[in-house]
Design an enzyme around this catalytic site. Structure first.
Site, mmCIF file in Angstrom:
data_model
loop_
_atom_site.group_PDB
_atom_site.id
_atom_site.type_symbol
_atom_site.label_atom_id
_atom_site.label_comp_id
_atom_site.label_asym_id
_atom_site.label_seq_id
_atom_site.Cartn_x
_atom_site.Cartn_y
_atom_site.Cartn_z
ATOM 1 N N ASN A 1 0.837 -1.215 0.000
ATOM 2 C CA ASN A 1 0.000 0.000 0.000
ATOM 3 C C ASN A 1 0.867 1.259 0.000
ATOM 4 O OD1 ASN A 1 -3.047 -0.351 0.141
ATOM 5 N ND2 ASN A 1 -2.344 -1.932 1.564
ATOM 6 N N MET B 1 0.834 -2.252 12.246
ATOM 7 C CA MET B 1 0.121 -3.237 13.061
ATOM 8 C C MET B 1 0.287 -3.015 14.566
ATOM 9 S SD MET B 1 -1.361 -4.688 10.588
ATOM 10 C CE MET B 1 -2.157 -6.164 11.212
ATOM 11 N N ARG B 2 0.538 -1.787 14.977
ATOM 12 C CA ARG B 2 0.541 -1.467 16.404
ATOM 13 C C ARG B 2 -0.666 -0.597 16.716
ATOM 14 N NH1 ARG B 2 3.035 -5.213 18.248
ATOM 15 N NH2 ARG B 2 2.922 -4.160 20.258
ATOM 16 N N ASN C 1 -6.174 5.563 7.805
ATOM 17 C CA ASN C 1 -5.810 4.153 7.912
ATOM 18 C C ASN C 1 -6.548 3.386 6.836
ATOM 19 O OD1 ASN C 1 -4.764 1.707 9.089
ATOM 20 N ND2 ASN C 1 -6.771 1.357 10.015
ATOM 21 N N HIS D 1 -8.058 -0.425 6.222
ATOM 22 C CA HIS D 1 -8.401 -1.641 6.961
ATOM 23 C C HIS D 1 -9.037 -2.630 5.984
ATOM 24 C CE1 HIS D 1 -9.362 -4.131 10.383
ATOM 25 N NE2 HIS D 1 -10.573 -4.289 9.882
ATOM 26 N N THR E 1 -9.337 7.647 14.674
ATOM 27 C CA THR E 1 -9.726 8.221 15.957
ATOM 28 C C THR E 1 -9.203 7.282 17.042
ATOM 29 O OG1 THR E 1 -11.826 7.056 15.908
ATOM 30 C CG2 THR E 1 -11.818 9.286 14.997
ATOM 31 N N LEU F 1 -10.326 1.790 17.957
ATOM 32 C CA LEU F 1 -9.683 0.951 16.932
ATOM 33 C C LEU F 1 -10.583 0.757 15.709
ATOM 34 C CD1 LEU F 1 -7.180 -0.916 16.352
ATOM 35 C CD2 LEU F 1 -8.615 -2.792 17.159
ATOM 36 N N GLU G 1 -7.303 -2.378 -2.530
ATOM 37 C CA GLU G 1 -6.657 -1.430 -1.602
ATOM 38 C C GLU G 1 -5.732 -0.500 -2.369
ATOM 39 O OE1 GLU G 1 -4.965 -2.998 2.073
ATOM 40 O OE2 GLU G 1 -6.212 -4.793 1.920
HETATM 41 C C1 GAR Z 1 -3.141 -4.584 4.100
HETATM 42 O O1 GAR Z 1 -4.044 -5.567 3.666
HETATM 43 C C2 GAR Z 1 -3.810 -3.640 5.084
HETATM 44 O O2 GAR Z 1 -5.160 -3.380 4.776
HETATM 45 C C3 GAR Z 1 -3.698 -4.419 6.358
HETATM 46 O O3 GAR Z 1 -2.400 -4.969 6.319
HETATM 47 C C4 GAR Z 1 -2.029 -5.196 4.948
HETATM 48 C C5 GAR Z 1 -0.689 -4.544 4.707
HETATM 49 O O4 GAR Z 1 -0.175 -4.894 3.445
HETATM 50 N N1 GAR Z 1 -3.875 -3.577 7.490
HETATM 51 C C6 GAR Z 1 -4.387 -3.997 8.645
HETATM 52 O O5 GAR Z 1 -4.747 -5.133 8.840
HETATM 53 C C7 GAR Z 1 -4.489 -2.911 9.703
HETATM 54 N N2 GAR Z 1 -5.101 -3.427 10.878
HETATM 55 P P1 GAR Z 1 0.999 -4.039 2.784
HETATM 56 O O6 GAR Z 1 2.136 -3.962 3.818
HETATM 57 O O7 GAR Z 1 1.403 -4.840 1.595
HETATM 58 O O8 GAR Z 1 0.461 -2.694 2.434
#
Ligand code: GAR
Length: 198
Positions: free
Chosen positions: A16, A92-93, A109, A111, A143, A146, A176
């Site tokens: 992303n 992921m924190r 963000n 998700h 916000t 979560l 995404e």
């Molecule tokens: C993505 O699918 C994103 O939506 C998710 O992690 C992946 C990261 O992929 N995010 C979450 O789960 C946030 N809680 P990337 O490192 O290839 O962008």
């Protein structure tokens, strides 16, 4: 024209982040100023460096769950980069309310679910388990709660009967990469109207 400065936070491969960075060219109102991670080994950091973007990392592990202490260190390179907008891209924190409030209204963000469904982890497995006919991804303002906050865009994909969490995740990830750049471009131009894809 002075560009909006965008800092991107990630924990993993950074696909992303790459989509966002590659979109910020030409007449786009923003440019990347920093890619920051909680993991020095995150694949996304190398990809950012290859693209000439400043990078930094702060390992969360030595802080042993002391979120405030971790965030104090994370804030240093972030504040130095003077971002106008902060994009979480697979970061992921969980962030504290205190940290989030510093970037209120300018932190985004992505998700991997159609929020408000499936906040948290294992979203693809949960959508399959529930028998959902469609799934997708959401970009929202961050916000203190979560995976909450005003929705800035969503993209939908079908769930196929043959899907595993991995095949579904791959289909969502492709969306995404379209949704996040599209939302960021609008947002950086001052438009918070939701982007709905496809
Ligand atoms: C993505 O699918 C994103 O939506 C998710 O992690 C992946 C990261 O992929 N995010 C979450 O789960 C946030 N809680 P990337 O490192 O290839 O962008």
């Amino acid at each position: 024209m002075s560009h909006k400065r965008v800092a991107i936070l990630l924990s993993g491969g950074g696909s992303n982040m790459v989509a966002l960075v590659d979109s910020m060219t030409g007449d786009h109102p923003a440019r990347p100023c920093l890619v920051l991670s909680n993991d020095a080994q995150a694949g996304g950091l190398a990809k950012a460096a290859e693209r000439g973007i400043p990078t930094a990392s702060v390992d969360h592990r030595p802080f042993k769950g002391d979120r405030a202490a971790f965030e104090a260190e994370l804030l240093k390179p972030l504040i130095d980069a003077e971002p106008d907008i902060v994009c979480l891209a697979g970061f992921m924190r969980v962030l504290t309310a205190d940290f989030v409030s510093r970037f209120q209204g300018r932190m985004l963000n992505i998700h991997p679910s159609l929020l408000p469904k499936y906040k948290g982890l294992h979203t693809h497995a949960r959508a399959i388990e529930a028998g959902d006919a469609e799934h997708g991804c959401t970009v929202h303002e961050v916000t203190a709660a979560l995976d909450d906050g005003p929705i800035l865009g969503q993209a939908r994909v079908p769930v196929l009967t043959s899907d595993t969490p991995d095949t579904l995740a791959a289909r969502v990830l492709t969306q995404e990469h379209k949704l996040y750049p599209s939302v960021l471009q609008r947002f950086a131009a001052g438009n918070k109207a939701p982007v709905l894809l496809p």
